[in-house]
Every structure is written in C-alpha cells, then in structure tokens.
Design a protein around this motif. Structure first.
Motif, PDB file in Angstrom:
ATOM      1  N   UNK A 106       0.835  -1.200   0.000  1.00  9.49           N
ATOM      2  CA  UNK A 106       0.000   0.000   0.000  1.00  9.49           C
ATOM      3  C   UNK A 106       0.872   1.254   0.000  1.00  9.49           C
ATOM      4  N   UNK A 107       1.952   1.229   0.795  1.00  7.65           N
ATOM      5  CA  UNK A 107       2.892   2.353   0.811  1.00  7.65           C
ATOM      6  C   UNK A 107       3.429   2.615  -0.588  1.00  7.65           C
ATOM      7  N   UNK A 108       3.792   1.563  -1.290  1.00 14.10           N
ATOM      8  CA  UNK A 108       4.330   1.712  -2.648  1.00 14.10           C
ATOM      9  C   UNK A 108       3.268   2.264  -3.601  1.00 14.10           C
ATOM     10  N   UNK A 109       2.046   1.738  -3.510  1.00 17.05           N
ATOM     11  CA  UNK A 109       0.974   2.162  -4.413  1.00 17.05           C
ATOM     12  C   UNK A 109       0.596   3.618  -4.209  1.00 17.05           C
ATOM     13  N   UNK A 110       0.604   4.074  -2.959  1.00 18.03           N
ATOM     14  CA  UNK A 110       0.101   5.428  -2.673  1.00 18.03           C
ATOM     15  C   UNK A 110       1.181   6.497  -2.642  1.00 18.03           C
ATOM     16  N   UNK A 111       2.428   6.091  -2.453  1.00 15.87           N
ATOM     17  CA  UNK A 111       3.494   7.100  -2.351  1.00 15.87           C
ATOM     18  C   UNK A 111       4.630   6.874  -3.338  1.00 15.87           C
ATOM     19  N   UNK A 112       4.697   5.693  -3.945  1.00 13.34           N
ATOM     20  CA  UNK A 112       5.800   5.373  -4.838  1.00 13.34           C
ATOM     21  C   UNK A 112       7.071   4.962  -4.118  1.00 13.34           C
ATOM     22  N   UNK A 113       7.020   4.867  -2.797  1.00 15.84           N
ATOM     23  CA  UNK A 113       8.180   4.503  -1.990  1.00 15.84           C
ATOM     24  C   UNK A 113       8.261   2.994  -1.829  1.00 15.84           C
ATOM     25  N   UNK A 114       9.410   2.420  -2.134  1.00 17.46           N
ATOM     26  CA  UNK A 114       9.609   0.976  -2.027  1.00 17.46           C
ATOM     27  C   UNK A 114      10.489   0.691  -0.815  1.00 17.46           C
ATOM     28  N   UNK A 115       9.951  -0.076   0.123  1.00 20.52           N
ATOM     29  CA  UNK A 115      10.683  -0.419   1.344  1.00 20.52           C
ATOM     30  C   UNK A 115      10.802  -1.924   1.493  1.00 20.52           C
TER      31      UNK A 115
END
Length: 320
Positions: A106-115
C-alpha cells in the motif's frame, strides 16, 4: 461537549414540552450550565442518566476533577477481536511478515516509496489534533534522521490520519508533517492519504511498533493501541488511557510525557533497535517475538469487547 444557547433549545423543545406536558424551562434546566445562558449536551446526559461510566480508569479519575457532582464508574474500552485480528492462530512471526508486506505494498501504491520488509517499521495513525502530538517524533529532525538512516539498523515510519474540517490547528499540523516528510525525511518516512477503517486495519497489523503520544490525561482510552498489540505491533506510548492500566515490561515501552521527543529517540536508539535487529540463525528476533506474543495475550485476555460488555452488565445490575 456540544453547547447551545438556552433560547435556541427552548424554541426547539417547545412543541415537545407541550406534548409531554412539562414546562419547557424544566427541560432546558436539565442541560443548563450554572450561572450561564448555555445548554450543555454533556450536562443533559449526565443529569438524565441512571449511571455514568468513563472508558478507562484514568479517564474516570480525570473526569471526577471536572464533574465532581457526577460520580463515574470505570469500564475500560475493549476491541472486537474477530474484526481486528489479522494474525489468527498461525505462526506469529510469519503472519506478521505477511501483514507487513501487505502494508508495504500500500505504501508503494500510494506514495511510490519501495521499502524492504526487514527494516523496522514504526506507525503513527489517528486524528490530527494538538494533544495527540503528531509531530513529536520529527521535532529533532537531524538526530532522528541520523538514527533512521543507519545502514546497519535503519528505521522507516508511516504516518496517517485526518484533521477535523473545522480544526485549523489540525490542518496546519498535517501540512507541516507532510512538508517535513517530503523534504528532511524523504525516503525515511511517508504519509498515507485516504485514511479510513480499511487502512487503519492494515496499519495496526503491519507495523512493528505503534506510536501513541497523547498528553497524559487527554486521551479517554485509545483503542488503536489495543488493535495494534493484538497483532504483535508493540506499543511505544505515553501512559494515557488504557496504557496507564498495564505493566509495560516485556510488552512495550513507556514514554516520558514531559520530555516526549527525547524519550522517543532514546527509547528507539537504546532499547528498540538493538532488540529488533538481534536475530537468530533463521533471521527471527527471538526476544522481540516473545514481546509480540505477550502483547497479543494481554489484549486477548484483558482488553476484548467481551470483557467490556461483561463489566457493563455488572454495572447495570440485574435486568427486570
């Protein structure tokens, strides 16, 4: 604590007063704030109630200081376990990793940040209001940034929450938070928009540490921490609301209410990070996992809605 003018309430209740054949002044007086022309919904509720309860022991104590003429019983809130349990009876570390991966997606989908899922993930998500102190963790930007960017023991943080449309202070804090995350803490922390019940469920199940920073005495109970602990998301919290009732040893970490930011940074650096990154040969932080199980057991045994409902029934007494 909604309040209205006595004249307005009297006007709106006039027809009802005629129907029940009670002077409208008698109805208005039930909500009257003494020595004023103000009608309080809180006073109306307390004067008309057979019994009154607070939603935690500390809440009852603080409420007594405000409404000394209206004694309250303490029935600490609980949560509906089947709704919030995202771990179930499976192996806890594995279930937690699955929940964390879903949140990171969800973080990646909504912010583009990959963790990566092997990095410690802190979460703060609730209403943006001053007493909850949403900016506390980022008050020491340089110091926190250095800790978070340590290549050997990195930290990521996810924020979420909304401000009330009429709360200008809340709007300003949200804007300030988003600015800091997009500049000084870019890549370290993110803000997730569109906060709702579904996202709340993902956050309380997918983070490693749940941050709770209200000024002690201002949070009535604070059930999000219960939902997080049920899923092994360990609390780092001031001793407000329900947290004041538990022993934090081997469950989470208590924060200093008066020196909050320093306490958060010290706790993170000296206690949380060493434990989280101490792994066995299979890559599992055994001491951390033990605390996750303790936190889950605590909620299941003491903070379910089943327990709360039982207390309500005991408070009401036998039903005739």
């Amino acid at each position: 604590n909604d309040v209205f003018s006595n004249d307005l309430v009297g006007l709106l209740l006039s027809n009802y007063a005629q129907q029940v054949q009670i002077p409208v002044k008698q109805l208005v007086d039930l909500g009257l704030v003494q020595q004023s022309s103000t009608f309080s919904m809180t006073m109306l509720a307390m004067r008309a109630a057979g019994k009154i309860n607070a939603v935690s022991k500390l809440h009852a104590k603080k409420a007594k200081d405000i409404w000394s003429d209206h004694p309250m019983e303490a029935v600490t809130n609980g949560i509906h376990l089947p709704t919030w349990d995202k771990v179930g009876e499976t192996e806890m570390w594995s279930a937690h990793r699955d929940n964390k991966r879903k949140l990171l997606q969800i973080v990646q989908e909504r912010t583009g940040t990959v963790w990566e899922d092997n990095v410690l993930l802190l979460g703060w998500a609730r209403r943006m209001v001053k007493y909850k102190r949403p900016l506390a963790l980022v008050e020491r930007l340089k110091q926190f940034g250095e800790i978070a960017r340590d290549q050997n023991r990195p930290v990521h943080v996810v924020f979420a929450g909304l401000s009330h449309p009429a709360d200008e202070d809340g709007k300003e804090m949200l804007e300030e938070l988003q600015y800091r995350l997009s500049s000084d803490l870019k890549g370290v922390a993110v803000y997730l928009p569109h906060y709702n019940l579904e996202l709340s469920s993902m956050l309380t199940a997918g983070c490693d540490v749940w941050i709770n920073t209200p000024v002690v005495g201002f949070e009535a109970c604070g059930t999000s921490g219960m939902k997080a602990a049920l899923n092994g998301d360990l609390p780092m919290s001031t001793r407000d609301g329900w947290v004041d009732e538990i022993e934090m040893y081997q469950v989470g970490w208590a924060l200093d209410d008066n020196e909050l930011t320093d306490s958060m940074i010290d706790t993170l650096r000296d206690r949380i990070l060493p434990m989280y990154y101490e792994r066995n040969t299979e890559g599992v932080p055994e001491a951390w996992l033990s605390m996750m199980k303790n936190a889950r057991d605590l909620i299941k045994n003491e903070f379910s809605m089943t327990r709360a409902m039982r207390q309500y029934l005991e408070l009401i007494g036998p039903l005739e």
